[in-house]
Write a protein that holds these residues in place. Sequence first.
Motif, PDB file in Angstrom:
ATOM      1  N   PHE A  42       0.867  -1.192  -0.008  1.00 58.30           N
ATOM      2  CA  PHE A  42       0.025   0.264   0.112  1.00 58.30           C
ATOM      3  C   PHE A  42       1.207   0.917   0.082  1.00 58.30           C
ATOM      4  CE2 PHE A  42      -3.063   2.377   2.799  1.00 58.30           C
ATOM      5  CZ  PHE A  42      -3.577   2.748   1.463  1.00 58.30           C
ATOM      6  N   ALA A  43       1.343   1.955  -1.005  1.00 58.59           N
ATOM      7  CA  ALA A  43       2.171   3.055  -1.067  1.00 58.59           C
ATOM      8  C   ALA A  43       1.417   4.184  -0.104  1.00 58.59           C
ATOM      9  CB  ALA A  43       2.077   3.469  -2.366  1.00 58.59           C
ATOM     10  N   LYS A  64      -4.082   6.402   6.907  1.00 55.27           N
ATOM     11  CA  LYS A  64      -4.596   5.494   5.619  1.00 55.27           C
ATOM     12  C   LYS A  64      -4.319   4.117   5.810  1.00 55.27           C
ATOM     13  CE  LYS A  64      -4.681   9.161   2.593  1.00 55.27           C
ATOM     14  NZ  LYS A  64      -3.959   8.849   1.274  1.00 55.27           N
ATOM     15  N   LEU A  65      -3.368   3.812   6.451  1.00 54.94           N
ATOM     16  CA  LEU A  65      -2.512   2.589   6.399  1.00 54.94           C
ATOM     17  C   LEU A  65      -3.854   1.403   7.929  1.00 54.94           C
ATOM     18  CD1 LEU A  65      -0.611   0.896   5.478  1.00 54.94           C
ATOM     19  CD2 LEU A  65       1.153   1.177   7.694  1.00 54.94           C
ATOM     20  N   LYS A  66      -3.755   2.520   8.477  1.00 57.92           N
ATOM     21  CA  LYS A  66      -4.721   1.633  10.024  1.00 57.92           C
ATOM     22  C   LYS A  66      -6.082   1.452   8.886  1.00 57.92           C
ATOM     23  CE  LYS A  66      -5.417   2.758  14.637  1.00 57.92           C
ATOM     24  NZ  LYS A  66      -5.804   3.393  15.273  1.00 57.92           N
ATOM     25  N   ASP A  76      -3.754   5.172  -2.795  1.00 57.02           N
ATOM     26  CA  ASP A  76      -4.818   6.058  -3.278  1.00 57.02           C
ATOM     27  C   ASP A  76      -4.830   7.206  -3.023  1.00 57.02           C
ATOM     28  OD1 ASP A  76      -4.386   6.768  -0.473  1.00 57.02           O
ATOM     29  OD2 ASP A  76      -6.405   6.616   0.076  1.00 57.02           O
ATOM     30  N   ASP A  77      -5.072   8.482  -3.442  1.00 55.09           N
ATOM     31  CA  ASP A  77      -5.699   9.524  -3.524  1.00 55.09           C
ATOM     32  C   ASP A  77      -6.536   9.826  -2.686  1.00 55.09           C
ATOM     33  OD1 ASP A  77      -3.920  11.273  -3.124  1.00 55.09           O
ATOM     34  OD2 ASP A  77      -4.702  13.077  -5.153  1.00 55.09           O
ATOM     35  N   THR A  78      -6.788  11.087  -2.205  1.00 52.99           N
ATOM     36  CA  THR A  78      -8.333  11.369  -1.946  1.00 52.99           C
ATOM     37  C   THR A  78      -8.161  13.078  -2.153  1.00 52.99           C
ATOM     38  OG1 THR A  78      -8.363   9.505  -0.474  1.00 52.99           O
ATOM     39  CG2 THR A  78     -10.011  11.209   0.198  1.00 52.99           C
ATOM     40  N   LYS A 125     -11.447  11.940  16.690  1.00 54.02           N
ATOM     41  CA  LYS A 125     -11.033  10.866  15.817  1.00 54.02           C
ATOM     42  C   LYS A 125     -10.489  11.287  15.174  1.00 54.02           C
ATOM     43  CE  LYS A 125     -14.228   7.792  18.837  1.00 54.02           C
ATOM     44  NZ  LYS A 125     -15.356   6.848  18.529  1.00 54.02           N
ATOM     45  N   GLY A 126      -9.524  10.126  13.500  1.00 52.03           N
ATOM     46  CA  GLY A 126      -9.524  10.665  12.825  1.00 52.03           C
ATOM     47  C   GLY A 126      -7.940  11.082  12.310  1.00 52.03           C
ATOM     48  N   PHE A 127      -8.587  12.545  10.893  1.00 51.65           N
ATOM     49  CA  PHE A 127      -7.289  12.637  10.329  1.00 51.65           C
ATOM     50  C   PHE A 127      -7.694  13.255   9.622  1.00 51.65           C
ATOM     51  CE2 PHE A 127      -7.826   8.782   7.852  1.00 51.65           C
ATOM     52  CZ  PHE A 127      -7.262   9.088   6.670  1.00 51.65           C
ATOM     53  N   GLY A 128      -7.225  14.224   9.083  1.00 46.58           N
ATOM     54  CA  GLY A 128      -7.357  15.516   7.752  1.00 46.58           C
ATOM     55  C   GLY A 128      -8.880  16.349   8.278  1.00 46.58           C
TER      56      GLY A 128
END
Length: 192
Positions: free
Chosen positions: A5-6, A12-14, A67-69, A146-149
């Motif tokens: 997973f790049a 994101k990995l989690k 991925d890109d978001t 929680k979360g990110f971004g």
Amino acid sequence: MQLVFATNNLNKLKEVQSLIPEHITLLSLKDIGCFEDVPETQKTIEGNAIQKAEYIKEKYGYDCFADDTGLEVAALQGEPGVYSARYAGEQRNDQDNMNLLLSNLKDKPSRSAQFKTVVALHLNGKLETFTGICKGEITLEKQGEKGFGYDPIFKAEGFDKTFAQISIAEKNKVGHRGKAVTQLVDFLNNYN
């Protein structure tokens, strides 16, 4: 099956690891000795996902996905979009990005937005892409830990809480990345 997973983003990995079935071994960039920033210089979310997957395949030789978001806000003509991670500058600071977005929306009556994730899979010399979209709105202020971004200011349709107020499992069910990764997993489960 083993896939890289790049991403260097541990959040994101989690999130993605919780969706990948046990028969697929997920490797991180650190696992393959990749410590450089993988290029993201395309003008679209899909373009960046493809660029990252191709970079790892060409430079390291692994089957992989990337991925890109982007967060696309209607009242801002789709901003921040492909520039979501560095909306407030190259320092890529989540708090700065949210503060700028909230400031830019201050006088806008519409707060509708959507998260869009594209996953690009490079497997056995072939490229596949999977897209997940989550529609919702930008809140007036940050809510949740929680979360990110942009999670503390994004509320998905049908929810009264932000992504930063719900569990990873809940977010994966309705969220953009969860939708794209579910398509990826379905593809891999049926891959011969």
